[in-house]
Design a protein around this motif. Sequence first.
Motif, PDB file in Angstrom:
ATOM      1  N   ALA A 260      47.657 -21.249  81.844  1.00  0.00           N
ATOM      2  CA  ALA A 260      47.895 -21.719  80.476  1.00  0.00           C
ATOM      3  C   ALA A 260      46.675 -22.450  79.931  1.00  0.00           C
ATOM      4  N   ASP A 261      45.981 -23.158  80.813  1.00  0.00           N
ATOM      5  CA  ASP A 261      44.817 -23.960  80.447  1.00  0.00           C
ATOM      6  C   ASP A 261      43.525 -23.147  80.545  1.00  0.00           C
TER       7      ASP A 261
ATOM      8  N   LYS B 238      49.246 -26.079  71.643  1.00  0.00           N
ATOM      9  CA  LYS B 238      48.616 -27.173  70.877  1.00  0.00           C
ATOM     10  C   LYS B 238      48.468 -28.426  71.742  1.00  0.00           C
ATOM     11  N   LEU B 239      49.417 -28.646  72.641  1.00  0.00           N
ATOM     12  CA  LEU B 239      49.321 -29.785  73.549  1.00  0.00           C
ATOM     13  C   LEU B 239      48.042 -29.689  74.381  1.00  0.00           C
ATOM     14  N   LEU B 240      47.755 -28.491  74.878  1.00  0.00           N
ATOM     15  CA  LEU B 240      46.532 -28.278  75.661  1.00  0.00           C
ATOM     16  C   LEU B 240      45.294 -28.371  74.779  1.00  0.00           C
TER      17      LEU B 240
ATOM     18  N   GLN C  73      46.683 -17.234  75.430  1.00  0.00           N
ATOM     19  CA  GLN C  73      46.306 -16.342  74.342  1.00  0.00           C
ATOM     20  C   GLN C  73      46.495 -17.004  72.986  1.00  0.00           C
ATOM     21  N   GLU C  74      47.503 -17.844  72.846  1.00  0.00           N
ATOM     22  CA  GLU C  74      47.729 -18.538  71.575  1.00  0.00           C
ATOM     23  C   GLU C  74      46.545 -19.437  71.236  1.00  0.00           C
ATOM     24  N   ASN C  75      46.022 -20.152  72.233  1.00  0.00           N
ATOM     25  CA  ASN C  75      44.840 -20.976  71.977  1.00  0.00           C
ATOM     26  C   ASN C  75      43.622 -20.113  71.704  1.00  0.00           C
ATOM     27  N   HIS C  76      43.506 -18.998  72.413  1.00  0.00           N
ATOM     28  CA  HIS C  76      42.385 -18.089  72.167  1.00  0.00           C
ATOM     29  C   HIS C  76      42.403 -17.604  70.721  1.00  0.00           C
TER      30      HIS C  76
ATOM     31  N   ASN D 149      58.594 -18.601  70.150  1.00  0.00           N
ATOM     32  CA  ASN D 149      57.222 -18.745  69.645  1.00  0.00           C
ATOM     33  C   ASN D 149      56.919 -20.198  69.302  1.00  0.00           C
ATOM     34  N   LYS D 150      57.920 -20.922  68.840  1.00  0.00           N
ATOM     35  CA  LYS D 150      57.734 -22.329  68.502  1.00  0.00           C
ATOM     36  C   LYS D 150      57.325 -23.132  69.739  1.00  0.00           C
ATOM     37  N   THR D 151      57.962 -22.835  70.860  1.00  0.00           N
ATOM     38  CA  THR D 151      57.631 -23.552  72.091  1.00  0.00           C
ATOM     39  C   THR D 151      56.238 -23.186  72.579  1.00  0.00           C
ATOM     40  N   ILE D 152      55.891 -21.899  72.504  1.00  0.00           N
ATOM     41  CA  ILE D 152      54.553 -21.462  72.896  1.00  0.00           C
ATOM     42  C   ILE D 152      53.501 -22.157  72.042  1.00  0.00           C
TER      43      ILE D 152
END
Length: 260
Positions: free
Chosen positions: A155-156, A11-13, A42-45, A3-6
């Motif tokens: 991813a983007d 966040k990079l994007l 989905q994490e950014n969403h 999850n840390k990597t995701i």
Amino acid sequence: MSNKTILSLSKLLSDAYEGGAVAPLRELVESADISLAYQIQQENHLRWSEEGRITIGRKIGLTSKAVQTQLGVDQPDYGMVYADTCYGSGAQLSVSKFLQPKIEAEIAFVLKSDLDSESLTIVDIINAIDYAVPALEIVDSRVENWDITLFDTIADNASYGGIVMGTTPVQLSQLDLENCTMKLFQNSELVSEGEGRACLGNPLLATLWLANTMIKNGLPLRAGDVVLSGALGPMVPVQAKNAFTATIDGLNTVSVTFTE
């Protein structure tokens, strides 16, 4: 993938929207798995939703063989559509709102009922659509030089930038969605063209693919959602002082102008 990597990749994007394009994400993972790409999306969403951003629908990407060839991929994908990136025909937008914008013409559907039943058929899709309008999708990438694979674009958020929607709703019964012709003009010059069948054979079939995919992923389409059904022809780079107008048989025109 932890999850840390995701969180780190998402966040990079997310930061790239303000800080500028980044290197391809596929270079930062051991295996560029599609399911991982959707987890990053989905994490950014979820992050944006918690910040108050309103979701108004989905976009289907990579439905046109021409666009697939441009990007070197062989299957569609999807992304989320947000209210703050939805504009009406005739909008004037600054290119500074985007990083590496391109544009493509397609058909947008607005739903009048939920699509949340298992084993959906084309009949369910037809019955669920309230109306169609022509649309211009502003495609954008947070990845440097559009150096993307399917993993990077998913991813983007499926390389989503924004949508410009026509303002004259048309019923499906008035449209030949398989044979309709699309023409996209840049400053009166024809720069892209195609037909409804370029979109997975028919924009309704693309919508069926999306609806079933969203059910599997636990995010079914709902009444009121906008569905950007996919490009009908190749996308075109955008620069300041470009004015674009798209015509699609049976639908009114849709246009946008880009400023400095």
